[in-house]
Structure formats: structure tokens, C-alpha cells
Write an enzyme that holds these catalytic residues in place. Structure first.
Site, PDB file in Angstrom:
ATOM      1  N   TRP A   1       0.985  -1.167  -0.179  1.00 49.59           N
ATOM      2  CA  TRP A   1       0.143  -0.038   0.036  1.00 49.59           C
ATOM      3  C   TRP A   1       1.033   1.385  -0.183  1.00 49.59           C
ATOM      4  CZ3 TRP A   1      -3.959   1.479   4.521  1.00 49.59           C
ATOM      5  CH2 TRP A   1      -4.748   2.386   4.227  1.00 49.59           C
TER       6      TRP A   1
ATOM      7  N   TYR B   1      -3.965   1.246  -5.010  1.00 54.57           N
ATOM      8  CA  TYR B   1      -2.694   1.710  -4.279  1.00 54.57           C
ATOM      9  C   TYR B   1      -2.078   2.781  -5.218  1.00 54.57           C
ATOM     10  CZ  TYR B   1      -3.557  -1.996  -0.922  1.00 54.57           C
ATOM     11  OH  TYR B   1      -4.125  -2.838  -0.044  1.00 54.57           O
TER      12      TYR B   1
ATOM     13  N   TYR C   1      -3.851  -7.179   7.445  1.00 55.05           N
ATOM     14  CA  TYR C   1      -3.379  -6.082   7.022  1.00 55.05           C
ATOM     15  C   TYR C   1      -3.070  -4.908   8.011  1.00 55.05           C
ATOM     16  CZ  TYR C   1      -7.716  -3.511   5.864  1.00 55.05           C
ATOM     17  OH  TYR C   1      -8.811  -2.988   6.041  1.00 55.05           O
TER      18      TYR C   1
ATOM     19  N   GLY D   1       4.379  -3.512   5.537  1.00 60.22           N
ATOM     20  CA  GLY D   1       4.714  -2.722   4.478  1.00 60.22           C
ATOM     21  C   GLY D   1       6.221  -2.497   4.797  1.00 60.22           C
TER      22      GLY D   1
END
Length: 331
Positions: free
Chosen positions: A25, A61, A216, A292
Site C-alpha cells: 500500500w 494503491y 493487514y 509494509g
């Protein structure tokens, strides 16, 4: 740490991947204050070299930007990657429900068969591949019956365009509907030590039906890394700007949590982020933790979390520390 990262199955699909996955993302830039493509490519390459096989992206994204960057990074390495991307948020038609605007363009939630057929081809082009390993409905579309959506996804699977089917951002009732029509391999939901709502509802249902769960925001947008200084300021379109969780007082709470779990960090030779990822993977029903990374150092750190095996004493200490320090974080 063990020398081997944890590997887990994606539901009934027969596909296995690293339990720690790379979430991209932030790599798309949108809501994260922009992106550095070269650094992002290096982060993805470093993730793969460090043993991460699961890479998760989405068209939304950065309006295709993240998928394009992932596609560049995996060129020549496709056989080392279990690739997940999504459908259902589109800016090419006005069908479905308007959800938000990005870069001045309206984005709609739409999971009709025609939308899915168009989106998968665009994703395949951006990613530079002929198939997607796990194809996930990104946000649910109240204007399209789930049975119609699943029928379209099953057709893609039969044609070899996708290998497994997932759904994200679901209500419990929507998960029941997906299960009723069959074929669901995975769900993807927000989950971290600060976001545990699905523990009593979604996770037991998924486990009973052999459906994998991908978490997530596993580090709560970076808050649970313990590396965001209380004085740091967020700017531009960074979603953490003005988010009450990122107040100086809450960052101080996280610092106290970090001090409380320092013995566990020392025992495993691990950072706070690595311990929190390992904690996430130890929770019943959580199959994969998406994390991430915007540079190689973060990517390697995340990957090594998949080598940690927390024992019962570690988990008891962590749970007590979480209950003590992570209180009233959304106030």
C-alpha cells in the site's frame, strides 16, 4: 531465531507462501506522502532475497502505481513470488457505489462480472505476468450479489488467470455468503495488537471453513514498530496526520510497551517490530501477516520476523504488556 521462515497454506488452494508477506500500500504512495520508485523496487527485491514469497498489492494503491512498481521488481523472479492483488475498486466506470476520490478521480466499489473481467487484464499488464496467485475482492459491492462475483472469479480460475480467490473488508454476514457459494480460499482483514475485533467473529468462522486469513496493517500503520519518535510530524496526504492513535501521548505508551517487552526482544535478538509480527502470527486464525516496507532495511527486518518462534511464556508476557500499555489508544 530459527533459520527457516514460517510457510503456510492459502486455504484449500494448494498454494503455500511465507507467513510474513510484503504489503505494498505505502509503495503506491497514496495516503503515505508519495513514493520513491527506486527505493520501493529495492525493498521488494530485498524482501524476495530474504525469503518473503507473498507479495500483496492492489490497483487502488496509487491508481495502478503500486502494481506497476511490483511488476518491475519481480521481473525475472516471478517463480519466487506468490502474487496477490485485488479487484472491485475501479475508476474506469461509474458503476457500483462511489467510495472516494483519488487524484481527482472518482473510485467506485463494483464487483460485477464485466468489471472483474476488465480489471484482471489491467492488473496482469501492470504486473507483467500471465496469472495472479491470489485474487481478492478489495471492498465489497452492495450492488452486486456475491454469487455473481464468485461466478466471475471461478471463470477466471478455470481459465488459469487466477489460482485462488480471496475477499477483503467483509462483514460477518458477507463472509457467510461467500462460504455459502463456495470456493473462498482467503480473507484479508485489518488486524494487529490494536485491532482485534475479528478475533471473536471472523477468525473462528474462517478457521472452521479452512479459509486463510491475511492480516493487514499488522503493525498499526507503523505505530507498533516502536520507532516513530513522539516528536515526529506527519505531512501532506499521510493518513497518520491527525490520527488520534499517533498522538504524542500514544507514542509514549508504545515506548513504555517497548521497554516492557525488551527482555523478549533481547531473548530473540529482535526489534519490537519483529516481535509484534511474530505475536500476530502466533494468534489463532491468523495465517499471514502483511507488513509494509519502503526500503531494503525494513524489508529484511520484516522477513526475519518470520524466523521467530515465541514460546508460551513469551506470549503470556506480551499479552500482559499489551493489556497494560495499549489502553485508550483511540481516544
Amino acid at each position: 531465531m530459527s533459520s527457516q521462515p514460517i510457510q503456510r497454506r492459502i486455504g484449500k488452494s494448494g498454494i503455500s507462501a511465507s507467513a510474513v508477506g510484503l504489503g505494498t500500500w505505502a509503495i503506491g504512495g497514496w495516503m503515505w506522502g508519495g513514493t520513491d520508485e527506486a527505493a520501493s523496487v529495492r525493498a521488494i527485491e530485498a524482501s524476495i532475497e530474504a525469503g518473503i514469497s507473498l507479495i500483496d498489492t492492489a490497483p487502488a494503491y496509487g491508481l495502478g502505481r503500486s502494481e506497476e512498481i511490483v511488476g518491475k521488481a519481480i521481473r525475472g523472479k516471478r517463480d519466487k513470488v506468490v502474487l496477490a492483488t485485488k479487484c472491485g475498486l475501479n475508476w474506469h466506470s461509474g458503476k457500483g457505489n462511489h467510495f472516494f476520490d483519488q487524484d481527482g478521480r472518482p473510485v467506485h466499489r463494483y464487483l460485477g462480472a464485466d468489471g472483474i473481467a476488465y480489471e484482471v487484464e489491467q492488473s496482469l499488464k501492470r504486473l507483467g505476468t500471465d496469472h495472479i496467485d491470489l485474487y481478492i475482492t478489495h471492498w465489497q459491492d452492495p450492488t452486486t450479489p456475491i454469487a455473481e462475483t464468485m461466478a466471475a472469479l471461478e471463470k477466471l480460475k478455470a481459465r488459469g488467470k487466477i489460482r485462488a480467490i480471496g475477499a477483503s473488508n467483509l462483514s460477518v454476514e458477507e463472509l457467510h455468503q461467500y462460504i455459502a457459494v463456495g470456493g473462498l480460499d482467503a480473507i484479508q482483514e485489518r488486524y494487529s495488537a490494536l485491532d482485534r475485533e475479528i478475533e471473536a467473529s471472523m477468525l473462528p468462522l474462517a478457521m472452521r471453513n479452512d479459509i486463510a486469513t491475511l492480516s493487514y496493517s499488522s503493525l498499526a500503520l507503523g505505530l507498533l514498530t516502536g520507532s516513530i519518535d513522539p516528536s515526529r510530524e506527519f505531512t501532506g496526504d499521510d493518513q497518520r496526520l491527525g490520527n488520534p492513535r499517533f498522538s504524542a501521548a500514544n507514542r509514549a505508551k508504545v515506548s513504555r510497551l517497548k521497554a516492557a517487552i525488551a527482555p523478549i526482544m533481547a531473548k530473540h535478538g529482535a526489534s519490537m517490530a519483529q516481535v509484534m509480527i511474530a505475536w500476530t502470527l502466533a494468534q489463532p486464525g491468523i495465517t499471514f501477516a502483511l507488513c509494509g516496507a519502503r526500503n531494503p532495511e525494513q524489508a529484511i527486518e520484516n522477513a526475519r520476523a518470520g524466523e521467530i518462534r515465541l514460546d508460551a511464556d513469551d506470549l503470556a508476557t506480551l499479552d500482559a504488556a499489551l493489556a497494560t500499555h495499549l489502553v485508550a489508544m483511540d481516544a
